[in-house]
Design an enzyme around this catalytic site. Structure first.
Site, PDB file in Angstrom:
ATOM      1  N   THR A 281       0.830  -1.210   0.000  1.00  0.00           N
ATOM      2  CA  THR A 281       0.000   0.000   0.000  1.00  0.00           C
ATOM      3  C   THR A 281       0.859   1.251   0.000  1.00  0.00           C
ATOM      4  O   THR A 281       0.546   2.241  -0.667  1.00  0.00           O
ATOM      5  CB  THR A 281      -0.969  -0.001   1.198  1.00  0.00           C
ATOM      6  N   CYS A 282       1.963   1.212   0.722  1.00  0.00           N
ATOM      7  CA  CYS A 282       2.848   2.374   0.814  1.00  0.00           C
ATOM      8  C   CYS A 282       3.458   2.713  -0.544  1.00  0.00           C
ATOM      9  O   CYS A 282       3.555   3.883  -0.912  1.00  0.00           O
ATOM     10  CB  CYS A 282       3.951   2.112   1.838  1.00  0.00           C
TER      11      CYS A 282
END
Length: 162
Positions: free
Chosen positions: A49-50
């Site tokens: 996600t990052c």
């Protein structure tokens, strides 16, 4: 430790930064002094996600923050070399600052640490974004576990606009 609150000053610690591709040591109070800043934190560089959503949103909207007179700082509990490589991989624009919180000291001082031991990650940062003026927190948006909504670049731009 309690979580930092609105109206409180960001902690003053020695930190490592990646500024325009170079590693620098600086006091956090100096970094946030006399400027408007959005500081967003991710659980880890190169994590799904990052790397696929969180940092890319800030890269995409970096000019939108700058047009508002706001600097952007990305923090993660990773060492400076990892943050430097991640910045290069993600094509972080000149002027966006990557804060390498290798020991998690800054994250702990904010009271926003996450125990990622169950996932083999150790101490990490919760996913959050805050807006500070001259080092004083004016907005704080902390994600619920497993979510990515309130700390996105788009959410922070909307929060700044009103």
């Amino acid at each position: 430790m309690t979580t930092i609150q609105l109206g409180q000053t960001l902690p003053d610690l020695e930190i490592k930064l990646i500024v325009d591709g170079q590693i620098e040591s600086r006091q956090s109070a100096t970094l946030f002094a006399q400027r408007k800043t959005v500081l967003f934190a991710v659980p880890g560089a190169f994590t799904p996600t990052c790397s696929n959503k969180h940092l890319p949103g800030y890269v995409k909207h970096f000019a939108d923050f700058r047009q508002r007179g706001v600097d952007v700082v990305c923090a993660a509990v990773n060492d400076a070399y990892v943050m430097q490589a991640w910045a290069r991989d993600q094509q972080v624009p000149p002027g966006m600052i990557m804060l390498a919180d290798g020991n998690g000291s800054f994250t702990r001082a904010l009271g926003l640490e996450l125990d990622g031991a169950a996932y083999g990650m150790g101490l990490r940062s919760r996913r959050f974004a805050l807006y500070a003026e001259d080092g004083v927190v004016r907005q704080l948006h902390v994600e619920a576990p497993g979510e990515f909504r309130v700390s996105s670049a788009e959410a922070m731009l909307a929060a700044l606009d009103g």
